[in-house]
Design a protein around this motif. Structure first.
Motif, PDB file in Angstrom:
ATOM      1  N   LEU B 285       8.382  29.380  45.572  1.00  0.00           N
ATOM      2  CA  LEU B 285       9.802  29.763  45.541  1.00  0.00           C
ATOM      3  C   LEU B 285      10.290  29.877  44.101  1.00  0.00           C
ATOM      4  O   LEU B 285      11.240  30.609  43.812  1.00  0.00           O
ATOM      5  CB  LEU B 285      10.662  28.718  46.260  1.00  0.00           C
ATOM      6  N   MET B 326      11.677  24.592  50.975  1.00  0.00           N
ATOM      7  CA  MET B 326      12.974  24.589  50.275  1.00  0.00           C
ATOM      8  C   MET B 326      13.338  23.152  49.918  1.00  0.00           C
ATOM      9  O   MET B 326      13.536  22.319  50.803  1.00  0.00           O
ATOM     10  CB  MET B 326      14.036  25.195  51.177  1.00  0.00           C
ATOM     11  N   GLY B 342      17.389  23.752  46.650  1.00  0.00           N
ATOM     12  CA  GLY B 342      16.696  24.451  45.585  1.00  0.00           C
ATOM     13  C   GLY B 342      16.339  23.492  44.462  1.00  0.00           C
ATOM     14  O   GLY B 342      16.164  22.294  44.695  1.00  0.00           O
ATOM     15  N   ASP B 396      18.436  30.842  49.994  1.00  0.00           N
ATOM     16  CA  ASP B 396      17.222  31.114  50.780  1.00  0.00           C
ATOM     17  C   ASP B 396      16.790  32.560  50.607  1.00  0.00           C
ATOM     18  O   ASP B 396      15.636  32.846  50.323  1.00  0.00           O
ATOM     19  CB  ASP B 396      17.521  30.910  52.277  1.00  0.00           C
TER      20      ASP B 396
END
Lengths: 61, 405
Positions: B285, B326, B342, B396
């Motif tokens: 991510l 996440m 995050g 997201d």
């Protein structure tokens, strides 16, 4: 499957809303709302939500 | 397929318990052993810096406080062999060696041994120095939480800040010492950390920044500028050391926790996996840099991933690609809920998208964290969960786009 949340210990972390958005959500006032009678097909999501709850407030019947 | 695989998990806290559950869900025939150095059953730790010491200091019964921390388990009675009150001391081809010299064999070894608090490398004041990791630590601390007592908290991370807030609520005089310009600055960035420092000061915490501790006497904490702070209670909240000593010689990279691939397998030791606070993994991510992540949700996420890896290998499958959980963390200080999604710590800029940081504690605030102009995190300070959820959904979407690139 019956789903309940013990609101005497829930601290509104919202981990369940992330894990099972079809079952748990926040209303406009910021309160937690949930479906109390949930289709068996969502059992995995609901169990993930119960595991993710830092207060262990979710009870699956 | 041969005999039922033996999965030996070292660490009987949240990560170890969740690994045992996830392994049994995928491989019901597996023989699982859970080894823990604490004698108690797995329990939840976040309340140890908040409501547990408060309740204990106000006279609540220890047994009742512990009972409400015990983690609910989906493991059927007897399905996992528990070896509690036993530290692992080494690992080799035969399995895991325990402190009592018994050997627990394992086809797969899962390292879930977590962290221990760092200590000040200074002598003195031993009788009233505290750390906070275990329930026993919280019990010992609670005995010193007397109204009017003078407490010095050394280290302004989340645990230190939470303890400072708890102690203020109980009527102690609290000074927080932090070497950085603000408490929690590494996690929250300078603007938000500055606002949090203001919140602590508004609640009566004396926040001393840019200073470290040079000495300890029976009655004082001496700072590096010579300042002497009266201290009847000292809390060392300096972060943690990974418990990896038992893995020495296994081939695993132990330079900071256990370096693992995206299937939680230790690089250099293919039958060893690591989960929870110990696991140092890259999260696509954000980037390709492996990091340890000390958030409450990581044990559950990494435990499921490790169990998938073991089950796939046992059944001859290729595990599904990619692991990009996440991150999410929270804290409660002076009645204010911080909730983040995050990785705010990776940001180089912040943008207040709701409220005003000067109104911290009075009005809801939502802050977006950016790196190179792109969102990497969002933080709510007393924010309405529904409003925050909308920002999280946006995050997201933004982060999953970056994975796809």
């Amino acid at each position: 499957m019956k789903v309940d949340v013990d609101m005497s210990i829930c601290l509104l972390h919202g981990q369940c809303v992330i894990a099972a958005p079809a079952v748990f959500s926040f209303d406009d006032a910021g309160g937690l709302v949930w479906l109390s009678d949930v289709d068996e097909g969502l059992r995995g999501d609901v169990e993930a939500a119960a595991d993710a709850c830092p207060e262990q407030a979710i009870v699956i019947g | 397929m041969g005999a039922a695989p033996r999965i030996t998990i070292v660490g009987a806290s949240l990560a170890g318990l969740r690994t045992a559950e996830a392994v049994l869900a995928l491989l019901p025939e597996a023989r699982v052993t859970l080894i823990g150095d604490e004698a108690s059953v797995p329990y939840n730790r976040p309340p140890l810096s908040k409501d547990v010491p408060q309740a204990l200091a106000q006279g609540a019964a220890e047994a009742a406080q512990f009972a409400r921390l015990v983690l609910r388990s989906k493991i059927p009675e007897g399905a996992v062999q528990m070896r509690l009150g036993q530290a692992a001391v080494s690992v080799g081809p035969g399995g895991v060696r325990l402190a009592d010299d018994t050997l627990v064999p394992g086809d797969w070894i899962v390292a879930a041994s977590g962290l221990r608090p760092r200590r000040l490398a200074l002598p003195g004041a031993e009788a009233h120095r505290h750390v906070l990791r275990s329930f026993d630590d919280a019990v010992r601390l609670a005995r010193d939480l007397r109204p009017g007592a003078r407490m010095v908290v050394v280290g302004g991370g989340f645990i230190g800040c939470e303890i400072a807030a708890t102690a203020r609520k109980l009527g102690l005089h609290v000074t927080l010492v932090e070497p950085a310009p603000h408490p929690m600055q590494r996690a929250l960035g300078p603007r938000v950390a500055g606002a949090m420092a203001a919140l602590h000061r508004a609640h009566g915490v004396v926040v001393v920044t840019g200073r470290s501790v040079a000495g300890l006497t029976l009655e004082h904490v001496i700072l590096d500028d010579g300042q002497a702070l009266e201290a009847e209670v000292i809390v060392e909240a300096l972060g943690s050391h990974p418990n990896v000593e038992w893995l020495a010689g296994s081939g695993a990279d132990l330079s900071d926790g256990v370096l693992v691939d995206d299937q939680m397998r230790a690089i250099g030791a293919s039958r060893i996996l690591a989960v929870g606070d110990l696991a140092r993994f890259a999260n696509p991510l954000f980037d390709a840099v492996p990091r340890r992540v000390e958030h409450w949700c990581v044990p559950g996420q990494t435990a499921r991933r490790a169990a998938e890896t073991i089950a796939a290998q046992e059944m001859g499958h290729i595990p599904t690609a990619g692991f990009a959980p996440m991150p999410s963390f929270w804290s409660d200080q002076h009645g204010l809920r911080l909730q983040a999604f995050g990785a705010p710590a990776l940001a180089d800029a912040t943008r207040v998208v709701e409220g005003d940081l000067t109104q911290i504690g009075h009005h809801p605030i939502i802050v977006e964290y950016l790196r190179d102009g792109l969102p990497v995190g969002v933080l709510g300070l007393g924010a309405n969960p529904a409003a925050l959820a909308a920002h999280r959904a946006r995050l997201d979407a933004a982060l999953s786009t970056s994975v796809a690139c």
